[in-house]
Design a protein around this motif. Structure first.
Motif, PDB file in Angstrom:
ATOM      1  N   VAL A   1     -13.767 -27.527  16.378  1.00 47.01           N
ATOM      2  CA  VAL A   1     -15.141 -27.900  16.101  1.00 47.01           C
ATOM      3  C   VAL A   1     -15.564 -29.009  17.061  1.00 47.01           C
ATOM      4  N   PRO A   2     -16.795 -28.952  17.615  1.00 47.81           N
ATOM      5  CA  PRO A   2     -17.230 -30.026  18.514  1.00 47.81           C
ATOM      6  C   PRO A   2     -17.515 -31.324  17.757  1.00 47.81           C
ATOM      7  N   ALA A   3     -17.113 -32.443  18.348  1.00 50.16           N
ATOM      8  CA  ALA A   3     -17.366 -33.748  17.745  1.00 50.16           C
ATOM      9  C   ALA A   3     -18.836 -34.107  17.884  1.00 50.16           C
ATOM     10  N   PRO A   4     -19.402 -34.838  16.929  1.00 52.74           N
ATOM     11  CA  PRO A   4     -20.841 -35.110  16.944  1.00 52.74           C
ATOM     12  C   PRO A   4     -21.301 -35.993  18.107  1.00 52.74           C
ATOM     13  N   LYS A   5     -20.468 -36.921  18.583  1.00 53.12           N
ATOM     14  CA  LYS A   5     -20.896 -37.855  19.625  1.00 53.12           C
ATOM     15  C   LYS A   5     -20.637 -37.336  21.026  1.00 53.12           C
ATOM     16  N   THR A   6     -19.496 -36.704  21.241  1.00 57.81           N
ATOM     17  CA  THR A   6     -19.097 -36.316  22.595  1.00 57.81           C
ATOM     18  C   THR A   6     -19.085 -34.821  22.836  1.00 57.81           C
ATOM     19  N   GLY A   7     -19.060 -34.047  21.769  1.00 53.65           N
ATOM     20  CA  GLY A   7     -18.931 -32.603  21.918  1.00 53.65           C
ATOM     21  C   GLY A   7     -17.516 -32.140  22.190  1.00 53.65           C
ATOM     22  N   ALA A   8     -16.557 -33.066  22.267  1.00 54.61           N
ATOM     23  CA  ALA A   8     -15.160 -32.695  22.491  1.00 54.61           C
ATOM     24  C   ALA A   8     -14.658 -31.861  21.322  1.00 54.61           C
ATOM     25  N   LEU A   9     -13.878 -30.840  21.621  1.00 52.75           N
ATOM     26  CA  LEU A   9     -13.381 -29.965  20.564  1.00 52.75           C
ATOM     27  C   LEU A   9     -12.294 -30.673  19.767  1.00 52.75           C
ATOM     28  N   ASN A  10     -12.452 -30.657  18.463  1.00 50.61           N
ATOM     29  CA  ASN A  10     -11.501 -31.274  17.548  1.00 50.61           C
ATOM     30  C   ASN A  10     -10.984 -30.240  16.578  1.00 50.61           C
ATOM     31  N   GLY A  11      -9.781 -30.472  16.085  1.00 49.70           N
ATOM     32  CA  GLY A  11      -9.202 -29.568  15.100  1.00 49.70           C
ATOM     33  C   GLY A  11      -8.131 -30.263  14.290  1.00 49.70           C
ATOM     34  N   ILE A  12      -7.623 -29.550  13.323  1.00 46.36           N
ATOM     35  CA  ILE A  12      -6.539 -30.056  12.484  1.00 46.36           C
ATOM     36  C   ILE A  12      -5.219 -29.827  13.213  1.00 46.36           C
TER      37      ILE A  12
END
Length: 511
Positions: free
Chosen positions: A190-201
């Motif tokens: 999922v993209p992070a709200p501030k940077t758009g970097a993809l994040n996950g568990i």
């Protein structure tokens, strides 16, 4: 997909309840029918605790042993610590517990979130809102699409990297279902709200019912983290009163040998827990020590974590209000301090069941992990915009600490404690006996500090909203980097290379 061909299937809940337990997998770890929880010894030790005060000289010897060896204490040694009533001597114990935590884990607190997958259950635990027959509970099981929505909030809006996935015991939420949910969590980005970097568990720990060896091997194959089972109470008589004999959970021996099967199956990070408030806390903690020592005897591996849940109000039951063994906050702190001294190497989890004041005080007693922005209603994260929202009929119990992750990150940073979202050790093979050795010598805490800095940088850049949080976090990171430079000057350039790459937007870098 996981290969589930080795695990058994059941036609319905009645078939599951009747046939799930495998007796030979119990007998293997109770040779001669003798149980490793020696209730006779525990009761004698409790009688002696009540009969005489602590010997300060002996208490200080035990503290010194705990600090120097980081080995699990004998039950008799833990009992001596339980005798302490003098505030000054207890403060010596508390200070030692804090030093041990700093030696083993450094000044990190690991952050995670609970994610409840289902509240269907075949058991009848008298204190639990999920119990079979509680008509007040609103039942559901997350579909994979609903699970993705939950992960989108947890990883994409809040910024969690580590979960404890919680399952009711029911054939609908079989090992196959657990494996599929783990894989679904890992695969969602999922993209992070501030940077758009993809994040996950990056780490899925599991709190579920005891499983057979074959089932545990399936979970190991899909990358399970810690397997956590709460004994609730080690007092066999009380256990039988709280857990009806017709239920799967009513089998005391099946539950207490669960971690032996985990380690046999190669699931080498296991998490203990009892429900404090059901029974005399001294009985429970002494039994926990016996349980840890028996695992060490069989496998040379003890508990990766100890959890300290307290009995809390739940739908459809008065047990949490009426138990004669409820504990106050001062007793809770005593339990934490004695546990840290008794099992020095283990992680210690204090969850959002506790009040904010209780958890703040626990930070000075050896705690290493906590959850924030927690919602334990089934599908609670995606249904409710406010994580603090609670519905008694949709969750197992009520939470006491509704602080957001940002509030807690800032609070920790202001006190000089770094929030770690690190999961690197598990993906590098630093689990089980490997991590136990590193923890006891203090190497793991220092090594994990580096990865804590990298993941804290990620979270600040991707999710922190308040300028005060950013300022506190930035100051702490600079202090930690200076400490790393002093600690490993030759390795420092490599650390900075990864750190600078993280600042540029690269993610999931670790050592």
């Amino acid at each position: 997909m996981a290969d589930c061909s080795s695990i058994r299937s059941f036609k319905d809940a009645a078939d599951y309840t009747k046939n799930f337990i495998i007796q030979t997998e119990i007998d293997k770890y109770l040779p001669g029918g003798k149980h490793f929880i020696d209730e006779g010894l525990i009761n004698r030790l409790i009688e002696e605790i009540d009969a005489r005060p602590a010997d300060p000289v002996r208490v200080r010897e035990i503290i010194a042993k705990s600090e120097s060896t980081c080995e699990t204490l004998l039950p008799e040694e833990t009992a001596e610590l339980m005798r302490v009533t003098d505030p000054a001597l207890f403060e010596e114990m508390r200070a030692a517990a804090a030093r041990i935590k700093l030696k083993v884990y450094d000044n990190r607190i690991v952050m995670f979130a609970p994610l409840y997958m289902s509240n269907l259950c075949v058991n009848g635990c008298r204190y639990c809102g999920f119990r079979e027959g509680n008509e007040l509970q609103k039942r559901r099981v997350l579909t994979m699409d609903e699970l993705k929505q939950e992960v989108d909030v947890l990883a994409g809006r809040i910024g969690h990297k580590r979960l404890i996935a919680v399952y009711g015991e029911h054939p609908t939420t079989s090992t196959e279902y657990i494996a599929e949910t783990i894989e679904t969590c890992y695969n969602r980005k999922v993209p992070a709200p501030k940077t758009g970097a993809l994040n996950g568990i990056r780490r899925v720990n599991v709190n579920a019912a005891p499983l057979p060896v074959a089932d545990l091997r399936v979970l190991r194959s899909v990358g399970i983290g810690t397997f956590q089972v709460f004994q609730e109470t080690y007092n066999r008589k009380l256990y039988e009163q709280m857990h009806p004999s017709w239920s799967v959970k009513g089998n005391y021996d099946w539950r207490t040998t669960c971690f032996h099967r985990c380690l046999e199956a190669g699931v080498d990070d296991v998490g203990f827990g009892v429900l404090y408030g059901l029974c005399d806390w001294r009985f429970e903690l002494l039994a926990t020590i016996m349980h840890a020592r028996d695992l060490e005897r069989w496998f040379n591996i003890g508990p990766h974590t100890l959890s300290f849940p307290r009995l809390e109000p739940a739908s459809g039951t008065r047990v949490p209000e009426e138990s004669p063994w409820l504990i106050d906050d001062d007793t809770f702190r005593r339990i934490l301090v004695i546990a840290r001294l008794s099992v020095p190497y283990t992680g210690m989890i204090v969850t959002a069941r506790e009040s904010p004041a209780s958890r703040n005080k626990a930070l000075d007693c050896g705690m290493t992990q906590l959850d924030c922005s927690s919602n334990i209603a089934i599908k609670g994260y995606s249904d409710f915009e406010n994580e603090a929202h609670q519905e008694k009929e949709r969750q197992q119990f009520m939470l006491g600490d509704n602080r957001s992750i940002e509030e807690m990150v800032r609070y920790l940073a202001d006190r000089g404690t770094i929030t770690s979202f690190c999961t690197a050790g598990y993906r590098c093979g630093r689990t089980g006996g490997c991590i136990m050795d590193a923890l006891k010598t203090g190497r793991e805490g220092k090594f994990c500090k580096i990865n804590a800095v990298l993941t804290f940088r990620e979270w600040l850049d991707d999710f922190a909203k308040d300028p005060a949080t950013m300022a506190a976090g930035e100051a702490l990171i600079q202090k930690e980097l200076a400490g790393i430079k002093d600690w490993v000057p030759k390795f420092y350039p490599s650390v900075m290379k990864q750190y600078e790459a993280t600042c540029r937007g690269e993610r999931d870098l670790f050592f």
